[in-house]
Design a protein around this motif. Structure first.
Motif, PDB file in Angstrom:
ATOM      1  N   TRP A1455       0.846  -1.193   0.000  1.00  0.00           N
ATOM      2  CA  TRP A1455       0.000   0.000   0.000  1.00  0.00           C
ATOM      3  C   TRP A1455       0.884   1.246   0.000  1.00  0.00           C
ATOM      4  N   PRO A1456       0.384   2.371  -0.562  1.00  0.00           N
ATOM      5  CA  PRO A1456       1.175   3.613  -0.512  1.00  0.00           C
ATOM      6  C   PRO A1456       1.359   4.078   0.920  1.00  0.00           C
ATOM      7  N   CYS A1457       2.505   4.664   1.186  1.00  0.00           N
ATOM      8  CA  CYS A1457       2.794   5.184   2.518  1.00  0.00           C
ATOM      9  C   CYS A1457       1.915   6.393   2.804  1.00  0.00           C
ATOM     10  N   GLU A1458       1.352   6.463   4.016  1.00  0.00           N
ATOM     11  CA  GLU A1458       0.445   7.548   4.392  1.00  0.00           C
ATOM     12  C   GLU A1458       1.118   8.591   5.267  1.00  0.00           C
ATOM     13  N   HIS A1459       2.399   8.435   5.531  1.00  0.00           N
ATOM     14  CA  HIS A1459       3.097   9.387   6.387  1.00  0.00           C
ATOM     15  C   HIS A1459       3.395  10.668   5.629  1.00  0.00           C
ATOM     16  N   HIS A1460       3.492  11.757   6.366  1.00  0.00           N
ATOM     17  CA  HIS A1460       3.960  13.017   5.827  1.00  0.00           C
ATOM     18  C   HIS A1460       5.321  13.318   6.437  1.00  0.00           C
ATOM     19  N   ALA A1466       4.146  14.605   1.253  1.00  0.00           N
ATOM     20  CA  ALA A1466       3.837  13.201   1.466  1.00  0.00           C
ATOM     21  C   ALA A1466       5.004  12.331   1.046  1.00  0.00           C
ATOM     22  N   CYS A1467       5.140  11.195   1.774  1.00  0.00           N
ATOM     23  CA  CYS A1467       6.182  10.225   1.423  1.00  0.00           C
ATOM     24  C   CYS A1467       5.766   9.463   0.164  1.00  0.00           C
ATOM     25  N   ASP A1468       6.695   9.252  -0.771  1.00  0.00           N
ATOM     26  CA  ASP A1468       6.367   8.595  -2.038  1.00  0.00           C
ATOM     27  C   ASP A1468       6.784   7.130  -2.053  1.00  0.00           C
ATOM     28  N   LYS A1469       7.092   6.544  -0.893  1.00  0.00           N
ATOM     29  CA  LYS A1469       7.470   5.145  -0.841  1.00  0.00           C
ATOM     30  C   LYS A1469       6.256   4.273  -0.586  1.00  0.00           C
ATOM     31  N   VAL A1476      11.471   8.118   3.351  1.00  0.00           N
ATOM     32  CA  VAL A1476      12.634   8.898   2.958  1.00  0.00           C
ATOM     33  C   VAL A1476      12.960   9.917   4.023  1.00  0.00           C
ATOM     34  N   VAL A1477      14.239  10.269   4.130  1.00  0.00           N
ATOM     35  CA  VAL A1477      14.669  11.308   5.062  1.00  0.00           C
ATOM     36  C   VAL A1477      14.810  12.632   4.335  1.00  0.00           C
ATOM     37  N   ASP A1478      15.423  12.569   3.144  1.00  0.00           N
ATOM     38  CA  ASP A1478      15.651  13.798   2.382  1.00  0.00           C
ATOM     39  C   ASP A1478      14.533  13.963   1.365  1.00  0.00           C
ATOM     40  N   CYS A1479      13.697  14.960   1.563  1.00  0.00           N
ATOM     41  CA  CYS A1479      12.585  15.235   0.639  1.00  0.00           C
ATOM     42  C   CYS A1479      13.154  15.831  -0.639  1.00  0.00           C
ATOM     43  N   ALA A1480      12.815  15.246  -1.770  1.00  0.00           N
ATOM     44  CA  ALA A1480      13.394  15.661  -3.043  1.00  0.00           C
ATOM     45  C   ALA A1480      12.503  16.602  -3.824  1.00  0.00           C
ATOM     46  N   VAL A1481      11.433  17.112  -3.246  1.00  0.00           N
ATOM     47  CA  VAL A1481      10.551  18.044  -3.952  1.00  0.00           C
ATOM     48  C   VAL A1481      11.288  19.372  -4.131  1.00  0.00           C
ATOM     49  N   MET A1482      11.246  19.926  -5.369  1.00  0.00           N
ATOM     50  CA  MET A1482      11.931  21.174  -5.659  1.00  0.00           C
ATOM     51  C   MET A1482      11.101  22.345  -5.151  1.00  0.00           C
ATOM     52  N   VAL A1483      11.718  23.234  -4.363  1.00  0.00           N
ATOM     53  CA  VAL A1483      11.035  24.412  -3.813  1.00  0.00           C
ATOM     54  C   VAL A1483      11.944  25.621  -3.979  1.00  0.00           C
ATOM     55  N   LYS A1492      18.492  33.537  -2.720  1.00  0.00           N
ATOM     56  CA  LYS A1492      17.327  32.759  -3.106  1.00  0.00           C
ATOM     57  C   LYS A1492      17.708  31.828  -4.246  1.00  0.00           C
ATOM     58  N   GLN A1493      17.176  30.569  -4.152  1.00  0.00           N
ATOM     59  CA  GLN A1493      17.567  29.572  -5.169  1.00  0.00           C
ATOM     60  C   GLN A1493      16.580  28.425  -5.124  1.00  0.00           C
ATOM     61  N   GLU A1494      16.364  27.790  -6.261  1.00  0.00           N
ATOM     62  CA  GLU A1494      15.500  26.608  -6.324  1.00  0.00           C
ATOM     63  C   GLU A1494      16.329  25.393  -5.906  1.00  0.00           C
ATOM     64  N   VAL A1495      15.861  24.722  -4.849  1.00  0.00           N
ATOM     65  CA  VAL A1495      16.592  23.585  -4.315  1.00  0.00           C
ATOM     66  C   VAL A1495      15.599  22.496  -3.950  1.00  0.00           C
ATOM     67  N   MET A1496      16.132  21.322  -3.620  1.00  0.00           N
ATOM     68  CA  MET A1496      15.296  20.270  -3.068  1.00  0.00           C
ATOM     69  C   MET A1496      14.886  20.659  -1.652  1.00  0.00           C
ATOM     70  N   CYS A1497      13.735  20.135  -1.255  1.00  0.00           N
ATOM     71  CA  CYS A1497      13.143  20.556   0.004  1.00  0.00           C
ATOM     72  C   CYS A1497      14.104  20.365   1.187  1.00  0.00           C
ATOM     73  N   TYR A1498      14.808  19.223   1.193  1.00  0.00           N
ATOM     74  CA  TYR A1498      15.665  18.955   2.346  1.00  0.00           C
ATOM     75  C   TYR A1498      16.914  19.826   2.348  1.00  0.00           C
ATOM     76  N   GLN A1499      17.171  20.556   1.250  1.00  0.00           N
ATOM     77  CA  GLN A1499      18.372  21.379   1.156  1.00  0.00           C
ATOM     78  C   GLN A1499      18.137  22.843   1.511  1.00  0.00           C
ATOM     79  N   LYS A1500      16.914  23.205   1.877  1.00  0.00           N
ATOM     80  CA  LYS A1500      16.602  24.632   2.014  1.00  0.00           C
ATOM     81  C   LYS A1500      17.322  25.281   3.199  1.00  0.00           C
TER      82      LYS A1500
END
Length: 1786
Positions: A1455-1460, A1466-1469, A1476-1483, A1492-1500
């Motif tokens: 089943w898809p993971c329901e954790h945030h 949301a977790c994509d596993k 996942v620990v490092d969120c890879a969504v670009m923000v 200011k720069q576009e980075v992955m979420c965990y890099q902000k």
């Protein structure tokens, strides 16, 4: 020059405009000239000038036999002449071709209406004609005739007065007739017989530029030089010829440079006239001949100087861009780029070099390009994914550098490569990764690369994909910056053998122009050859070694070297005339060239030269003598010849010798015999190398663990600021333990050293993907409530000066909470070890040791090191946050890493220096051996590799065999500055040097050997003219097509004819097409391959041995095709190879396959005369070739060869065979014809010879085994066995032995009748009759009779197997029965299985723990994990269909993971996977730095990824050049000009201004000994000076001798290698070395006569001692007369000769010693005795008695003892004596 120009204009002015039919017209060729098949332009011998005669054939450089002369008048009529016997002078060919251009240009000039004329300056055309008309009355044809009768001086004066009229006559406006040409020639020639005045020189200048001299006179001579004209006017022709030579001589004397071209054309025509006169037998005055010879010699010298000047101007106009001595021998990355263009200049083919520096530069750059270009081309094809044409460049994929090792050659690396694609490689014989070859590794498709050489080749490791590489210093620096554990390379191996290039290139760089050996010959091409320098002191040579009689007095063997009249005759020296000339040249010239065509005895003459020079070198102290050859085979052959007259003192360098005689002379063998030469320096260096190895190993381990382990405080202490060290030391002292790991949050007491802002920060920024974030969320509130100062009162407050006291209950609660935290979190994640230096001190942690390295890696990755300024701002390290603590630790670690790298670099340098010391010690050992040698032999590759040794030994005499095959640079680097005598032996008309790059050979003449270049520059040489190899008809293949003349020795005419053929020489022509070989540029021809293989089989059947036949081919593809067709057993011993590898070898019969046959008429390199010469000259008795004659005829050289074969009737499409027996003939055109025409080597008739057995031979006519000794008759045998009367059933050639006819016999034990072989004993036969037997189970079973007594099998193992008769001696009951098995089930099984549960096929009834039934069979083991699919609710709460044993396993949830995530995304596993620990969504985020720069979420919240330019300023004041997210460099890269600590000013980077190691100025340091350091001024100041001084110093030894040693080897000065000069008491000189104590035991060999009459060679000190003769005894034994078999000094005693005698009692033949008596000898023959029980027993004959022991057979039915039973002897044994036969042997 001004006078000449003025006279030229004056002469031009007197000539009017041409008109009428006499105008000279030039017929220009249309289109480009035709081309020959080899691609060179074809010279047209029929080009003509309208209105004049065509130039001689030699002008255009074509054969004189085919050159035609065409003379055309103004109306176009022409006459043709054929010039006979003309051969152009080689040296004049180029100048003559230039003369043609001048003549044609003159013709064009005269056609122009406004062309300038002589003597036309300032005058009109009418005035010129008027002047000519007035003056013609005084200078005309008749007047010139009259001048011939006056003296020469008067003629000169008269012609000077009439210069204008003479100019008109010499350059007329119309054609000049033959009479005018003759009169002018005679008159001008007569005028030249006297001394020339100044006015007459002006006339000569005018004559030189006239058309009379440039065109009409040479053409007229060529015309009248024809035989028809000579017969008509031979008298007048001689006078005209002499006058023309006088005129040419005078003109050339006046204008030697300007007139060289015109005089060369005149001389060529004059030489053709001389040859024609000689052909018709006309006597020629000696004055005319000497005049022509003198003019030719002067002309050759002038042309040579002109070419030299042109070449000097060419080389001066094209100067090199840099000094070749500064170029790296090792290729660089730039060299591999395809757009790289190297600066190259041609090798001078004819002429000299401007200077020695240019010579060295040209040779170095061409040779280096030959090394680099194949690698460059192969890499280009690899980059473009092209099909690789560079077949020899090997590619290795997935290459990794595994580890480093220290050996005696320095630092080496072990490399692992992929072997999946290399399974077909036979590493034992492959030339891949051979020692010393160059390899290149790259990670970016060779945009950058590192280079190394193969340091060790172990075939067992190569099969596993492992090889040892020694990288060059630049590559080591690159490797030090790489992470080798993760680096993957692509590796290529150079096609060129690097070792052969490396040392030659280094030798060229090290050679100084002023010390160039033989500079006058090699560079200046001087033809004045001087005698060797050692002959200047003593000009006599001792010929006793060649005369073979050492007893002759010196007065008869000593000759004056430079006086050939005093030399022994050719007969005494066993030489022919040409060999005698070669010997004289070799002994009297300091550089001698000997050309030896095939079979002329180059090696024979070379050995004669070596023999006499060896004696001279010993007498004059010129040893050792150096022998250099191109191939190992030639070197072995030459040294084996030297070994015959030089028993000791011969050293062979190199490991590829195949000669057993030379094994003891190998340098590698002689090294083992030198004991005690290893000194303290060597031993110290070896020990130092071991210590350095350990030190480097320690540093490498620390570097590998930088990001994996936490180092101890003691290790990092020297890299920590002093006030910070004090804080840590005080804390350690206070707690009496090391608090360093606790300070980082990793120790068991980390709670007490928490930072002021809380404990959880260490886990929020240093997160690891291990699922611990969930714990932090649950415990976050708990730890926030813990006050920072609530710590036990036993610990002082590290953050404030006050201490608060808590209640005991609160303290216990806090301690319990903290313990719980560390047990569940930190201790779960961290398990670290402290590293005190190189010894690891384990710190105990309880759980998850696998997470340690990852935790440290992440911490160090995220914690950027503090800058030095930030470090100084930290006063209390205990108040820092965990993040800052790790940043501070990272700063310490950075300095620690820099220190490790610096130490490693220093140790690596010391490793190389120590390895150099070991190498020097080994060289000194080799030098010690070689200095004591008389002759040293090596190949050109070995000479290059051991160049340093040769430069120290300095051989004075060098002999180079196969000199024409060796690159010039290889020969040159084998020379030394003290070489006095160089002898080059070879043949440039056979194989030439073979560079790797074809373009360099053709465009730049790199394939030109020193031998050939000297010949082309007219340096004197001797050609051997008598061949001793080929029969005369084979020699016609190369004479005169390749060699003008080659005499045959009488011995070659006595060879026997080839058996089975009608001719000894034949060429089989065909037109069957060739085929290309896949993935190569080679070719093969299946038709030729099949024909040659069958032909070879036919020759072997004729009786020739395999070693008498050789198969040659011109292509490697054909070589492989031939080997596939040749059966290994039948053709074993037949040599098959390509032509290039057979140079210098010979055989009785040679078969040649030429391969090429195509529609494009492409002959490839078959048109190259050198290869043709080798291919056609290898056979001694028979030569047979097959090829496409029509195709080959397109090449000029083959056309002549094939014409000669046709004249001998040896060129046909079918090969004529002839039967040796019936003399019948047959024709063979293809390989399959051999099987039809001569299936057994003879003819198709049957043999029909009656054999000894009475049958007839079934083979066809066969020349082998004519007596049928080896023939096997396959007809039925006709012999009848006497014992049984049966006929033998075998074939005739098989021994009858025992009777094998099948008969019926009764078995005594059971009475059954069985069929068996006649000879077989029925008592031993196993009866095969079936009988019934009742088994213990009650069932009956049919068994074989011999199995009746077998017991029933009770083995459990046997009962579990269903195969009947599993045991050989037991019985199973196979009857099917219904039985209840041990498990309780009933089943039909075999009787013997009824108690075996393992055969039960019922389903298993057992229930698993889960309640489900087991799905196995009863006989099988029950399952553990239940595989029944069930619907289950997993621990996560999801429902899913899974296997029963998985229902409590969360990991299987899909089943898809329901954790945030903490960020809200949301977790994509999947649910079963770890979030996942490092969120890879670009923000889009604002980084901590403010950008200011576009980075992955965990890099902000990370500053490491900021791409904005850094705005910080460095300590030095320069702006940081990094990006904002990067760590600011502490090493400013801004270039500045600074004064370094060493005092030199250099352009360096800002951070390098205090570093002397960056200084590139020349090194000027002095060593303690006073010498300059090892770099000797060539190195850089930054290089560390070696502690070992390598300066060569002359030491005067205690013995008085002088010795050259390296300065650091001074302790060896007591080891004098010179021969001892003391005289022993016997009068002989001591044979030991000077350093060895003399002994009175003289070891010089001498022969003495023993009392027995034998001669014995003894040592001098043994004279007078009782000597024993160890030769075979020559006495005869009495009374037998046999020779004694003992040695001479032993008593003869009894005769021990082995004799065969007949025993008197039994009649057997026995071998015994002669002295033994028959009556006392025991017969050892084995006989068969028959016992009363009919069993047989084997005994020795002398052991036979009246009674035998009981029978030994187990089943013997006779129970009673037979000890007293009589013995029944075989009837054959009983009657053996009467029948004259022995007993039946076993």
């Amino acid at each position: 020059m001004m006078e000449e120009s003025h006279l030229q204009r004056s002469v031009d002015s007197g000539r009017g405009r041409s008109r009428g039919r006499g105008v000279i017209r030039v017929r220009e060729p249309r289109g480009p000239p035709p081309s020959r098949p080899d691609g060179t332009p074809e010279q047209d011998g029929n080009r003509s000038l309208t209105g004049g005669m065509q130039h001689p054939a030699g002008v255009h450089g074509i054969s004189s036999a085919d050159a035609q002369l065409r003379i055309t008048d103004g109306r176009g009529r022409g006459r043709h002449f054929r010039q006979w016997g003309y051969q152009p002078n080689r040296d004049l060919s180029r100048s003559i071709s230039q003369s043609v251009e001048h003549l044609e240009q003159d013709a064009v000039d005269w056609r122009r209406p406004n062309a300038s004329r002589p003597y036309q300056r300032g005058r009109s055309h009418s005035q010129s004609r008027a002047t000519m008309k007035n003056q013609d009355q005084s200078l005309n044809l008749n007047y010139l005739k009259g001048l011939q009768k006056t003296n020469a001086s008067e003629v000169q004066k008269t012609l000077v007065k009439f210069i204008p009229q003479l100019g008109e006559l010499l350059t007329p406006g119309m054609d000049m007739d033959e009479e005018m040409v003759t009169i002018l020639c005679l008159s001008l020639g007569h005028a030249c017989t006297t001394k020339s005045s100044e006015e007459w020189k002006k006339v000569l200048i005018m004559i030189r530029s006239s058309t009379f001299f440039r065109r009409y006179l040479p053409t007229s001579l060529a015309k009248v030089g024809c035989l028809s004209s000579i017969e008509q006017m031979s008298g007048g022709l001689l006078e005209m010829l002499h006058s023309s030579l006088l005129l040419g001589h005078a003109v050339f004397t006046a204008l030697p440079q300007a007139s060289a071209t015109e005089v060369s054309l005149l001389l060529t025509s004059a030489e053709s006239v001389l040859r024609s006169l000689k052909a018709v037998g006309e006597p020629i005055p000696s004055e005319t001949i000497s005049l022509a010879r003198d003019l030719s010699e002067k002309l050759v010298t002038a042309l040579f100087q002109m070419r030299k000047g042109r070449q000097q101007n060419m080389y001066k106009s094209k100067l090199p861009p840099d000094n070749f001595r500064h170029l790296s021998v090792v290729p660089s990355t730039e060299d591999l780029q395809y757009n790289t263009k190297s600066f190259l200049r041609k090798n001078v083919e004819e002429g000299c070099y401007p200077d020695a520096e240019t010579y060295l530069d040209v040779q170095f750059r061409l040779l280096r390009e030959d090394l680099v270009q194949p690698l460059r081309e192969g890499i280009r094809e690899l980059q473009n994914n092209e099909r690789q044409r560079q077949q020899s460049m090997y590619v290795y994929k997935n290459v990794q550098i595994t580890y480093c090792d220290i050996t005696k050659v320095g630092r080496v690396h072990n490399v692992q490569f992929e072997t999946c694609s290399l399974r077909h490689v036979c590493w034992d014989s492959s030339k891949r990764l051979i020692f010393g070859n160059l390899v290149s590794l790259s990670q970016d498709e060779f945009k950058s690369a590192i280079f190394g050489i193969v340091a060790e080749r172990d075939t067992s490791k190569l099969k596993e994909g492992k090889v040892t590489i020694k990288f060059f210093p630049d590559a080591l620096q690159e490797l030090s910056r790489m992470h080798l554990t993760r680096a993957v390379f692509l590796m290529v191996e150079s096609p060129s053998f690097f070792e052969a290039y490396r040392y030659v290139l280094e030798g060229l760089q090290e050679t100084r122009s002023e010390s160039l050996p033989f500079k006058s010959y090699i560079v200046d091409c001087s033809t004045d050859i001087r005698p060797p320098l050692y002959l200047a002191q003593h000009q006599e040579l001792d010929f006793s070694p060649l005369l073979g009689n050492k007893s002759l007095p010196l007065s008869k063997t000593m000759v004056k070297a430079l006086d050939s009249a005093t030399w022994p005759s050719e007969e005494k020296l066993c030489l022919d005339s040409s060999q005698m000339k070669a010997l004289q040249a070799a002994l009297t010239q300091e550089i001698a060239l000997i050309q030896g065509p095939p079979g002329t005895g180059k090696t024979y003459v070379g050995l004669k030269i070596a023999k006499i020079l060896l004696e001279e070198s010993l007498n004059r102290n010129l040893i050792p003598m150096l022998i250099v050859c191109y191939t190992n085979h030639a070197l072995d052959q030459f040294l084996e010849g030297i070994l015959k007259f030089c028993k000791d003192g011969l050293v062979r360098i190199g490991s590829r010798s195949e000669s057993e005689d030379l094994k003891k002379c190998m340098l590698s063998v002689l090294r083992r015999s030198i004991t005690g030469y290893r000194n303290d320096v060597y031993n110290k260096a070896v020990n130092d190398l071991q210590h350095l190895d350990k030190g480097l190993d320690s540093i490498e381990r620390n570097l590998m663990n930088l990001n994996k382990k936490v180092f101890a405080f003691s290790t990092l202490q020297e890299f920590i600021l002093s006030h910070q060290q004090i804080q840590i030391i005080e804390m350690n002292r206070m707690f009496n333990t090391c608090c360093f790991s606790d300070w980082l949050g990793l120790g068991s007491n980390s709670l007490w050293f928490m930072p002021p802002h809380g404990i959880d920060s260490v886990l929020t920024w240093c997160e690891v993907d291990d699922g611990h974030d969930e714990f932090l969320q649950r415990s976050e509130g708990t730890f926030e409530a813990i006050p920072l100062l609530e710590i036990p009162r036993s610990f002082p407050d590290l953050h404030n000066e006050t201490v608060q006291v808590l209640d005991e209950e609160e303290v216990l609660q806090n301690e319990e909470t903290a313990d719980h935290y560390f047990e569940d979190s930190i201790a779960k994640l961290q398990d670290f070890s402290e590293i005190p230096g190189t010894c690891y001190q384990q710190v105990k942690f309880e759980k998850n040791t696998r997470r340690v390295a990852e935790m440290v890696r992440v911490a160090l990755k995220k914690a950027n090191p503090l800058t030095l300024r930030e470090e100084y701002s930290v006063w209390n390290i205990w108040q820092m946050s965990y993040f800052d603590r790790w940043r501070l630790y990272s700063a310490w670690l950075t300095r620690f890493k820099d220190n490790l790298l610096q130490r490693r670099s220093m140790l690596e340098q010391r490793v190389e220096e120590t390895a150099a010391v070991i190498k020097t010690c080994n060289e000194e050992r080799d030098l010690f051996i070689l200095r004591g040698a008389k002759v040293i032999g090596m190949t050109t590759t070995g000479a290059a590799k051991h160049r340093n040794l040769l430069q120290q030994i300095k051989p004075r005499i060098i002999i180079v065999e196969e000199a024409a095959e060796i690159l010039e640079a290889h020969v040159f680097t084998a020379l030394n500055s003290e070489c006095q005598h160089l002898i080059l032996i070879g043949d440039h008309q056979q194989l030439r040097p073979n560079p790797m790059v074809y373009e360099l050979a053709k465009r730049y003449h790199l394939d030109l050997s020193l031998f050939e270049r000297m010949l082309k520059n007219n340096i004197p040489y001797v050609t051997l003219s008598t061949q001793h190899r080929m029969r005369p008809e084979i020699a016609t293949l190369i004479v005169p097509h390749i060699y003008k003349q080659l005499n045959n020795h009488p011995s070659v005419s006595k060879f026997e004819n080839i058996k089975g053929l009608t001719t000894n020489l034949f060429f089989v022509e065909h037109e069957e097409p060739e085929e290309g070989v896949e993935d190569t540029r080679s070719h093969n021809n299946p038709h030729e391959a099949r024909f040659v293989v069958e032909f070879c089989r036919y020759l072997l059947i004729q009786g020739y041995g395999p070693t008498q036949v050789t198969i040659l081919t011109t292509y490697t593809g054909q070589l492989l095709a031939l080997k596939k067709l040749m059966q290994r057993d039948f053709f074993k011993g037949v040599r098959v190879c390509v032509v290039d590898k057979y140079q210098g070898e010979e055989n009785d019969i040679v078969l040649l396959s030429l391969v090429r046959s195509n529609k494009e008429n492409c002959t490839g390199f078959l048109k190259i005369s050198n290869r043709i010469c080798v291919a056609l000259s290898r056979a001694k008795k028979g030569f047979y070739a097959i090829g496409n004659a029509k195709l080959l005829a397109s090449a000029p050289i083959w056309a002549g060869i094939l014409d000669g074969l046709r004249m001998q009737n040896c060129l046909k499409p079918s090969l004529p065979l002839q039967c040796q027996i019936h003399r019948s003939r047959a024709m063979i055109s293809k390989g399959s014809d051999f099987e039809q025409v001569a299936p057994d080597g003879g003819c198709s008739l049957p043999c029909d010879t009656r054999l000894e057995c009475g049958h007839v031979c079934t083979l066809c006519c066969h020349p082998f085994d004519r007596n049928h000794k080896r023939y096997r008759c396959y007809k039925p045998c006709q012999i009848i066995h006497e014992s049984c009367g049966h006929a033998c059933p075998k074939v005739c050639y098989v021994d009858c032995d025992v009777c094998t006819v099948m008969v019926d016999k009764t078995i005594p034990n059971c009475g059954h009748v069985q069929t068996m072989q006649c000879y077989f004993d029925p008592n031993l036969f196993k009866c095969q009759e079936y009988v019934q037997r009742i088994l213990p189970c009650g069932h009956e079973k049919q068994l074989l009779c011999y199995q009746n007594t077998f017991p029933i099998c009770s083995s459990v193992k046997c009962l579990q197997v269903e195969t009947p008769y599993l045991c050989e001696k037991y019985v199973h009951c196979e009857i099917q029965v219904d039985a209840t098995l041990p498990c309780g089930h009933q089943q039909n099984v075999k009787c013997y299985q009824k108690n075996c549960r393992e055969v039960c096929k019922w389903p298993c009834e057992q229930r698993l723990p889960c309640g489900h039934t087991c799905d196995k069979k009863c006989e099988q083991t029950c399952v553990v994990d239940c595989a029944v699919m069930v619907d289950a609710t997993l621990p996560c709460g999801h429902q899913q269909n899974v296997k029963c044993y998985q229902k409590n396993c969360r990991e299987v949830c899909k089943w898809p993971c329901e954790h945030h995530l903490p960020c809200g995304h949301a977790c994509d596993k999947e649910c079963g996977q770890t979030c996942v620990v490092d969120c890879a969504v670009m923000v889009d985020a604002t980084l901590p730095c403010g950008h200011k720069q576009e980075v992955m979420c965990y890099q902000k919240n990370s500053t490491d990824i900021c791409e904005w330019p850094c705005e910080r300023q460095l300590v030095c004041g320069h702006k940081c050049d990094k990006k904002c997210g990067q760590k600011c460099t502490e090493q400013c890269q801004h270039p500045i000009n600074a004064t370094l600590p060493c005092g030199h000013k250099e352009n360096v980077l800002c951070f390098q201004q205090n570093n002397s190691e960056k200084c590139t100025s020349a090194c000027e340091k002095l060593l303690p000994c006073g010498h300059i350091c090892i770099c000797k001024g060539k190195g850089k100041c930054k290089d560390k000076c070696s502690p070992y001084c390598f300066e060569v110093v002359d030491f005067t030894l205690p013995c008085g001798h002088q010795m050259e040693l390296k300065c650091f080897m001074s302790q060896l000065k007591n080891n004098c290698p010179r021969p001892c000069s003391r005289i022993l008491s016997c009068g002989h000189q001591c044979t030991l070395r000077c350093r060895q104590p003399c002994t009175n035991l003289c070891r010089i060999q001498k022969e003495v006569m023993l009392t027995c009459g034998h001669q014995k060679e003894i040592k001098c000190f043994e004279e007078g001692l009782p000597l024993k003769c160890f030769r075979p005894c020559m006495r005869l034994q009495k009374p037998c007369g046999h020779p004694c078999l003992k040695i001479c000094h032993d008593e003869c005693g009894d005769c021990t000769v082995e004799v065969t005698r007949i025993m008197p009692n039994c009649g057997h033949l026995q071998t015994m010693s002669c002295h033994q008596e028959l009556e006392l000898f025991d017969c050892k023959e084995e006989v068969v005795a028959t016992l009363p029980c009919n069993h047989q027993k084997i005994k020795l004959c002398h052991e036979m008695s009246d009674h035998l022991s009981p029978c030994d057979e187990i089943n013997c039915i006779v129970a009673t003892s037979v000890a007293s039973a009589p013995v029944i002897i075989n009837s054959e044994m009983q009657n053996g004596k009467e029948q004259g036969r022995s007993c039946e042997p076993l």
